[in-house]
Write a protein that holds these residues in place. Sequence first.
Motif, PDB file in Angstrom:
ATOM      1  N   PRO A  19       0.808  -1.225   0.000  1.00 32.67           N
ATOM      2  CA  PRO A  19       0.000   0.000   0.000  1.00 32.67           C
ATOM      3  C   PRO A  19       0.846   1.283   0.000  1.00 32.67           C
ATOM      4  N   ARG A  20       2.051   1.209   0.553  1.00 32.92           N
ATOM      5  CA  ARG A  20       2.950   2.376   0.582  1.00 32.92           C
ATOM      6  C   ARG A  20       3.777   2.480  -0.693  1.00 32.92           C
ATOM      7  N   GLY A  21       3.834   1.392  -1.437  1.00 32.10           N
ATOM      8  CA  GLY A  21       4.624   1.377  -2.664  1.00 32.10           C
ATOM      9  C   GLY A  21       6.122   1.400  -2.413  1.00 32.10           C
ATOM     10  N   SER A  22       6.536   0.912  -1.234  1.00 40.49           N
ATOM     11  CA  SER A  22       7.971   0.885  -0.934  1.00 40.49           C
ATOM     12  C   SER A  22       8.281  -0.206   0.065  1.00 40.49           C
ATOM     13  N   GLY A  23       9.547  -0.597   0.063  1.00 39.30           N
ATOM     14  CA  GLY A  23      10.018  -1.611   0.993  1.00 39.30           C
ATOM     15  C   GLY A  23      10.811  -2.680   0.267  1.00 39.30           C
ATOM     16  N   ARG A  24      11.571  -3.412   1.034  1.00 42.67           N
ATOM     17  CA  ARG A  24      12.408  -4.483   0.504  1.00 42.67           C
ATOM     18  C   ARG A  24      12.248  -5.728   1.372  1.00 42.67           C
ATOM     19  N   ILE A  25      12.228  -6.888   0.721  1.00 41.19           N
ATOM     20  CA  ILE A  25      12.173  -8.163   1.415  1.00 41.19           C
ATOM     21  C   ILE A  25      13.405  -8.955   0.995  1.00 41.19           C
ATOM     22  N   VAL A  26      14.116  -9.480   1.984  1.00 41.33           N
ATOM     23  CA  VAL A  26      15.341 -10.234   1.732  1.00 41.33           C
ATOM     24  C   VAL A  26      15.129 -11.665   2.206  1.00 41.33           C
ATOM     25  N   GLN A  27      15.439 -12.624   1.336  1.00 41.81           N
ATOM     26  CA  GLN A  27      15.339 -14.035   1.685  1.00 41.81           C
ATOM     27  C   GLN A  27      16.758 -14.571   1.888  1.00 41.81           C
ATOM     28  N   VAL A  28      17.015 -15.136   3.055  1.00 39.55           N
ATOM     29  CA  VAL A  28      18.331 -15.696   3.362  1.00 39.55           C
ATOM     30  C   VAL A  28      18.264 -17.209   3.181  1.00 39.55           C
ATOM     31  N   GLY A  29      19.234 -17.757   2.489  1.00 41.55           N
ATOM     32  CA  GLY A  29      19.317 -19.194   2.288  1.00 41.55           C
ATOM     33  C   GLY A  29      20.557 -19.731   2.973  1.00 41.55           C
ATOM     34  N   SER A  30      20.569 -21.009   3.207  1.00 38.77           N
ATOM     35  CA  SER A  30      21.688 -21.641   3.881  1.00 38.77           C
ATOM     36  C   SER A  30      22.597 -22.329   2.882  1.00 38.77           C
ATOM     37  N   SER A  31      23.881 -22.229   3.129  1.00 35.34           N
ATOM     38  CA  SER A  31      24.834 -22.949   2.277  1.00 35.34           C
ATOM     39  C   SER A  31      24.659 -24.459   2.434  1.00 35.34           C
ATOM     40  N   LEU A  32      23.956 -24.884   3.480  1.00 35.18           N
ATOM     41  CA  LEU A  32      23.698 -26.319   3.655  1.00 35.18           C
ATOM     42  C   LEU A  32      22.835 -26.872   2.519  1.00 35.18           C
ATOM     43  N   ALA A  33      22.128 -25.995   1.828  1.00 35.86           N
ATOM     44  CA  ALA A  33      21.289 -26.439   0.721  1.00 35.86           C
ATOM     45  C   ALA A  33      22.126 -27.039  -0.398  1.00 35.86           C
ATOM     46  N   TYR A  34      23.406 -26.706  -0.427  1.00 37.07           N
ATOM     47  CA  TYR A  34      24.268 -27.182  -1.498  1.00 37.07           C
ATOM     48  C   TYR A  34      25.055 -28.435  -1.133  1.00 37.07           C
ATOM     49  N   ARG A  35      24.781 -29.020   0.030  1.00 33.87           N
ATOM     50  CA  ARG A  35      25.475 -30.240   0.450  1.00 33.87           C
ATOM     51  C   ARG A  35      24.792 -31.445  -0.102  1.00 33.87           C
TER      52      ARG A  35
END
Length: 152
Positions: A136-152
């Motif tokens: 509704p404000r037309g602004s903002g940022r969302i950051v998704q953090v992933g784990s390096s464990l996903a690549y094991r």
Amino acid sequence: MAEGAGGRGRGRVAVVTGGTGGVGRATARAFADAGYDVAVLARGEDGLRATEQELRGRGVRALAVRCDVADAEAVEAAAQQVEDELGPIDVWVNNAMATVFGKFESMTDEEFTRVTDVTYLGTAYGTRAALRRMKPRGSGRIVQVGSSLAYR
């Protein structure tokens, strides 16, 4: 106080889920050092209080919110509390995750469920709560953090 995107003189606000340890706590520190007011969401009361105190020591407003990100209603309530107490959320960082170390065959159904609920649904619930406020404000940022464990 840093000038925020939403108005002159208003501090910018960042939310970090899983913000009391590891990458989450380092992220919360980095936002505080950049002048953001920071809210951390986590389940552990001791970690929340310690992180809140540390962030305030960096000269910003800090808010510790006890929240299980696997609970959609709790995430929504936490987001509202942040906006009520610190102001509009500029950045939401989905960092909370659950990990089980062990052989696949030895993991219980409950462990699979908890990992999925926290890591996947927690990210979805956090994203939804942030978008409800940012769109509704037309602004903002969302950051998704992933784990390096996903690549094991």
